[in-house]
Write an enzyme that holds these catalytic residues in place. Sequence first.
Site, PDB file in Angstrom:
ATOM      1  N   SER A 175       0.857  -1.189   0.000  1.00 52.93           N
ATOM      2  CA  SER A 175       0.000   0.000   0.000  1.00 52.93           C
ATOM      3  C   SER A 175       0.890   1.235   0.000  1.00 52.93           C
ATOM      4  O   SER A 175       2.039   1.166   0.465  1.00 52.93           O
ATOM      5  CB  SER A 175      -0.868   0.012   1.263  1.00 52.93           C
ATOM      6  OG  SER A 175      -1.450   1.289   1.452  1.00 52.93           O
TER       7      SER A 175
ATOM      8  N   TYR B 295      -2.426  -1.040  10.528  1.00 52.18           N
ATOM      9  CA  TYR B 295      -2.333  -1.211   9.066  1.00 52.18           C
ATOM     10  C   TYR B 295      -0.997  -0.678   8.529  1.00 52.18           C
ATOM     11  O   TYR B 295      -0.320  -1.344   7.748  1.00 52.18           O
ATOM     12  CB  TYR B 295      -3.508  -0.481   8.415  1.00 52.18           C
ATOM     13  CG  TYR B 295      -3.680  -0.701   6.924  1.00 52.18           C
ATOM     14  CD1 TYR B 295      -4.271  -1.867   6.436  1.00 52.18           C
ATOM     15  CD2 TYR B 295      -3.279   0.268   6.002  1.00 52.18           C
ATOM     16  CE1 TYR B 295      -4.457  -2.062   5.070  1.00 52.18           C
ATOM     17  CE2 TYR B 295      -3.463   0.078   4.636  1.00 52.18           C
ATOM     18  CZ  TYR B 295      -4.063  -1.086   4.177  1.00 52.18           C
ATOM     19  OH  TYR B 295      -4.247  -1.273   2.813  1.00 52.18           O
TER      20      TYR B 295
END
Length: 269
Positions: free
Chosen positions: A156, A169
């Site tokens: 990401s 995350y």
Amino acid sequence: MTYKASDRLAGKVAVVTGASSGIGQGIAIAMGQAGAKVVINYHSDAAGARQTQQQIEKAGGEAIIRQADVAKPEEAQELIEAAKEQFGAVDILVNNAGVQQDQAFLEMTLEEWKKVIDTNLTGHFLCAQAAAREFAKRQVKQEEKTCAGNIIFISSVHDIIPWAGRANYTAAKGGLQMLMKTLAQELAKYKIRVNAISPGAIKTDINRKEWESEEGRKKMLAQIPYGRIGEPEDIAKVALWLATDEADYITGSTIYVDGGMTLFPSFSE
Ligand code: NAD
């Protein structure tokens, strides 16, 4: 989602985790339509996995479906075994499975931390290890312009952009960055290629709440210099190319597929 059927991955076998929706589904379909035999992993959405399989079969491809929680060692191993049993080998692992469990840091429970780290980091470690152990058995000469196996992490932009309220995350994605680089370095002698794709904002279930509302969409677009929210195909096309020998000299790299999100857009004015 249809891709131009081709033979770019003919003769290859790919395992794609979290392939019942979103980016993983897009990648599995793209690879299947390019001639790879695909193991479609899903966690809880069996119907989504069947949709992925149908799209591949419609293009004349072959795919099997396996339920597994990538964070469980024996289940991660079973995905690689399924590829070997059904298709005789494994050539490509796409480590895509991921979750978000957002929470302010001061409120975050150990469970919320662990859920995300277990799936997004430990799960990727387990699948990569199971696949790499297979790839390492192959004898590919250093001078050949092909690899013994290919590992692609779907990371990401939050492997480099901090994101308040998502310490679990960002820690997992930041961890993936160094996991990927270390594996690329350590496994190069076996001719195993290891890379990551770091998507920006892509329209999937994980962020549906944001892109479905007008206000959310506006907020997302403010972070994207290129002016559109990405689609799973944007990632799938890059993953497909990265898995071919056209990308044979690429290992240890992260490709940001983000419409410029990592260009600090708030500094553009
Ligand atoms: P998604 O929710 O559609 O897909 C995530 C998939 O992972 C689902 O199919 C889910 O069932 C699966 N999964 C979750 N836990 C699992 C487990 N324990 N074992 C096996 N599978 C599991 O969302 P997506 O956007 O397609 O996410 C795919 C990957 O892309 C994730 O790693 C996510 O972090 C990453 N990503 C997404 C975006 C985005 O904007 N959509 C941006 C950057 C990175």
